[in-house]
Design an enzyme around this catalytic site. Sequence first.
Site, PDB file in Angstrom:
ATOM      1  N   ARG A  14       3.291 -11.374   6.928  1.00  0.00           N
ATOM      2  CA  ARG A  14       3.333  -9.918   7.102  1.00  0.00           C
ATOM      3  C   ARG A  14       1.964  -9.392   7.486  1.00  0.00           C
ATOM      4  NH1 ARG A  14       4.192  -7.090   2.113  1.00  0.00           N
ATOM      5  NH2 ARG A  14       3.358  -5.532   3.495  1.00  0.00           N
ATOM      6  N   LYS A  46      -4.322  -4.659   9.822  1.00  0.00           N
ATOM      7  CA  LYS A  46      -2.915  -4.314   9.557  1.00  0.00           C
ATOM      8  C   LYS A  46      -2.799  -2.913   8.979  1.00  0.00           C
ATOM      9  CE  LYS A  46      -0.736  -5.498   5.541  1.00  0.00           C
ATOM     10  NZ  LYS A  46      -0.038  -4.344   4.967  1.00  0.00           N
ATOM     11  N   ASN A  47      -3.651  -2.621   8.004  1.00  0.00           N
ATOM     12  CA  ASN A  47      -3.507  -1.334   7.314  1.00  0.00           C
ATOM     13  C   ASN A  47      -3.976  -0.157   8.159  1.00  0.00           C
ATOM     14  OD1 ASN A  47      -2.437  -2.672   5.191  1.00  0.00           O
ATOM     15  ND2 ASN A  47      -4.213  -2.471   3.829  1.00  0.00           N
ATOM     16  N   ARG A  59       4.738   1.640  -7.381  1.00  0.00           N
ATOM     17  CA  ARG A  59       4.333   2.253  -6.110  1.00  0.00           C
ATOM     18  C   ARG A  59       5.181   3.468  -5.741  1.00  0.00           C
ATOM     19  NH1 ARG A  59       2.569  -2.456  -1.988  1.00  0.00           N
ATOM     20  NH2 ARG A  59       1.044  -0.920  -1.368  1.00  0.00           N
TER      21      ARG A  59
HETATM   22  C1  UD1 Z   1      -2.514   0.853   0.959  1.00  0.00           C
HETATM   23  C2  UD1 Z   1      -2.577  -0.488   1.633  1.00  0.00           C
HETATM   24  C3  UD1 Z   1      -2.567  -1.605   0.600  1.00  0.00           C
HETATM   25  C4  UD1 Z   1      -3.659  -1.401  -0.434  1.00  0.00           C
HETATM   26  C5  UD1 Z   1      -3.618   0.005  -1.014  1.00  0.00           C
HETATM   27  C6  UD1 Z   1      -4.788   0.323  -1.916  1.00  0.00           C
HETATM   28  C7  UD1 Z   1      -1.462  -0.004   3.724  1.00  0.00           C
HETATM   29  C8  UD1 Z   1      -0.302  -0.251   4.609  1.00  0.00           C
HETATM   30  N1  UD1 Z   1      -1.452  -0.620   2.518  1.00  0.00           N
HETATM   31  O1  UD1 Z   1      -1.272   0.897   0.263  1.00  0.00           O
HETATM   32  O2  UD1 Z   1      -2.766  -2.848   1.285  1.00  0.00           O
HETATM   33  O3  UD1 Z   1      -3.510  -2.334  -1.482  1.00  0.00           O
HETATM   34  O4  UD1 Z   1      -3.612   0.985   0.055  1.00  0.00           O
HETATM   35  O5  UD1 Z   1      -5.984   0.136  -1.261  1.00  0.00           O
HETATM   36  O6  UD1 Z   1      -2.409   0.680   4.086  1.00  0.00           O
HETATM   37  N2  UD1 Z   1       0.475   6.026  -5.906  1.00  0.00           N
HETATM   38  C9  UD1 Z   1       1.166   6.956  -6.637  1.00  0.00           C
HETATM   39  N3  UD1 Z   1       1.864   7.910  -5.958  1.00  0.00           N
HETATM   40  C10 UD1 Z   1       1.903   7.966  -4.600  1.00  0.00           C
HETATM   41  C11 UD1 Z   1       1.179   7.002  -3.867  1.00  0.00           C
HETATM   42  C12 UD1 Z   1       0.466   6.033  -4.554  1.00  0.00           C
HETATM   43  O7  UD1 Z   1       1.156   6.940  -7.862  1.00  0.00           O
HETATM   44  O8  UD1 Z   1       2.550   8.858  -4.047  1.00  0.00           O
HETATM   45  C13 UD1 Z   1      -0.272   4.977  -6.633  1.00  0.00           C
HETATM   46  C14 UD1 Z   1       0.277   3.577  -6.333  1.00  0.00           C
HETATM   47  O9  UD1 Z   1       1.373   3.273  -7.147  1.00  0.00           O
HETATM   48  C15 UD1 Z   1      -0.922   2.720  -6.620  1.00  0.00           C
HETATM   49  C16 UD1 Z   1      -2.088   3.603  -6.174  1.00  0.00           C
HETATM   50  O10 UD1 Z   1      -1.597   4.932  -6.139  1.00  0.00           O
HETATM   51  O11 UD1 Z   1      -1.025   2.448  -7.984  1.00  0.00           O
HETATM   52  C17 UD1 Z   1      -2.668   3.254  -4.815  1.00  0.00           C
HETATM   53  O12 UD1 Z   1      -1.679   3.361  -3.834  1.00  0.00           O
HETATM   54  P1  UD1 Z   1      -2.003   3.773  -2.338  1.00  0.00           P
HETATM   55  O13 UD1 Z   1      -3.451   4.031  -2.183  1.00  0.00           O
HETATM   56  O14 UD1 Z   1      -1.048   4.848  -1.945  1.00  0.00           O
HETATM   57  O15 UD1 Z   1      -1.630   2.447  -1.570  1.00  0.00           O
HETATM   58  P2  UD1 Z   1      -0.709   2.289  -0.286  1.00  0.00           P
HETATM   59  O16 UD1 Z   1      -1.011   3.361   0.697  1.00  0.00           O
HETATM   60  O17 UD1 Z   1       0.686   2.029  -0.689  1.00  0.00           O
END
Ligand code: UD1
Length: 421
Positions: free
Chosen positions: A400, A22-23, A122
Amino acid sequence: MAKYIVHQSGPLRGEVQISGAKNAVLPLMAAALLSEEECVIRDVPILRDVSLMKKILTSLGSEIHELGENILSVTTKDILSTEADFELVNKMRASILVMGPLLARKGRARIPLPGGCAIGARPIDLHLKGFEALGAQLTVGDDYVEAVAGPQGLIGDTLYLDFPSVGATENIMMAAVLADGVTYIENAAKEPEIVDLANFLNKMGAKIKGAGTDTIKIEGVKTLGGAKHTVVPDRIEAGTFMLAAAITRGAVHICNTLPDHLKPIIAKLRECGVRIEVGDDDLIVRGDLGPQFATDIKTLPYPGFPTDIQSPFMAYLTTVEGSSTVIETVFENRFMHVAQLGKMGASIETAGNKANVRGNAKLRGCQVMATDLRAGAALVLAGLVAEGTTEISEIYHIERGYEKFIEKFSKLGATIVRVDD
Ligand code: UD1
């Protein structure tokens, strides 16, 4: 609202085929916006999030056809809108991933602030910081964000991510492929899904090096063509079935997987006493060979222990000998399953991002709620070994992200029934 009724089961046994990730597929689909030619994606899991991404892409101008059960063709001759629909984006956080491609191809993108699983605040500040580094002007409203490139389009630059965010790395990579000049993303995420996206973009004609390391180099090109690509297997689905074998003290052959992507899960299950035989693209997980013991886990960005397996692993730890500590460092609010597991008889104490899990719990079925996708999977695992039946609500979260969930579990001997209320 639909529910799952999970019956207590004996040890699960048999073979399970893992689907495409999915990811990985969501960013691949978004990347198809970057070219006017046809992109063919194989091993696409049939999931709610994929249907949502299809709707979002169609609303932006893509033509999408199913060429077979798990094969999608995406062609975006022209982008008809640079503004994603609020209703669609609000249902799935990964919809933010269309922002980089729109900005790259049309110089403009306006996106409602995204929704998705409620696992913490997030934010998307790192995505936006990246676009800004490439020269985009940002406007952030109460419920939307807009980025507009300068008259020359995006310009390559070096940028450093304060945290190796998966989504930000993907979004910035997709924005930078058509930028003028070279972009370096430092402290980039190293997840296999990043590498899969870079491989796909390179097949489309991008020039990306270093995906899977701390620094990704992207040399901008003028246009991208079409490509054919097979999605990498889902390491989180594989991990979930590994834990299903372990928690039911069963033996499951996990096929179509990449054991290299599962190292922390393999290591931790072995520490608990589970025997795992590792093949090139499969694993045999034996939870039926003796007692299992506590271990400690700490979630980290890849190649550390995946946050998405934290809740399923915690469900398993309630059933082993001894007490375990679980520390969550990736998301700040990812212990919502603790209260639900508690209702089932688990003894788990939390303090901040740390949970102490007492083993040997006598789990019993009751009514619980899937608070997010992986929390839902954790409750299903707990339900398999709980006395009686477990009724899980809010299962749309589970649907999902897991393809043919009930079918796959049934083939292994579990009884999970989906009922519409
Ligand atoms: C992706 C995955 C999710 C997984 C996560 C971490 C997808 C669709 N989803 O989510 O299943 O749990 O990686 O492996 O691929 N953060 C910030 N600022 C930002 C972006 C992120 O502070 O602009 C923080 C988030 O709040 C969180 C951490 O960084 O605490 C990790 O988030 P991120 O790696 O971005 O996860 P996703 O891409 O949302």
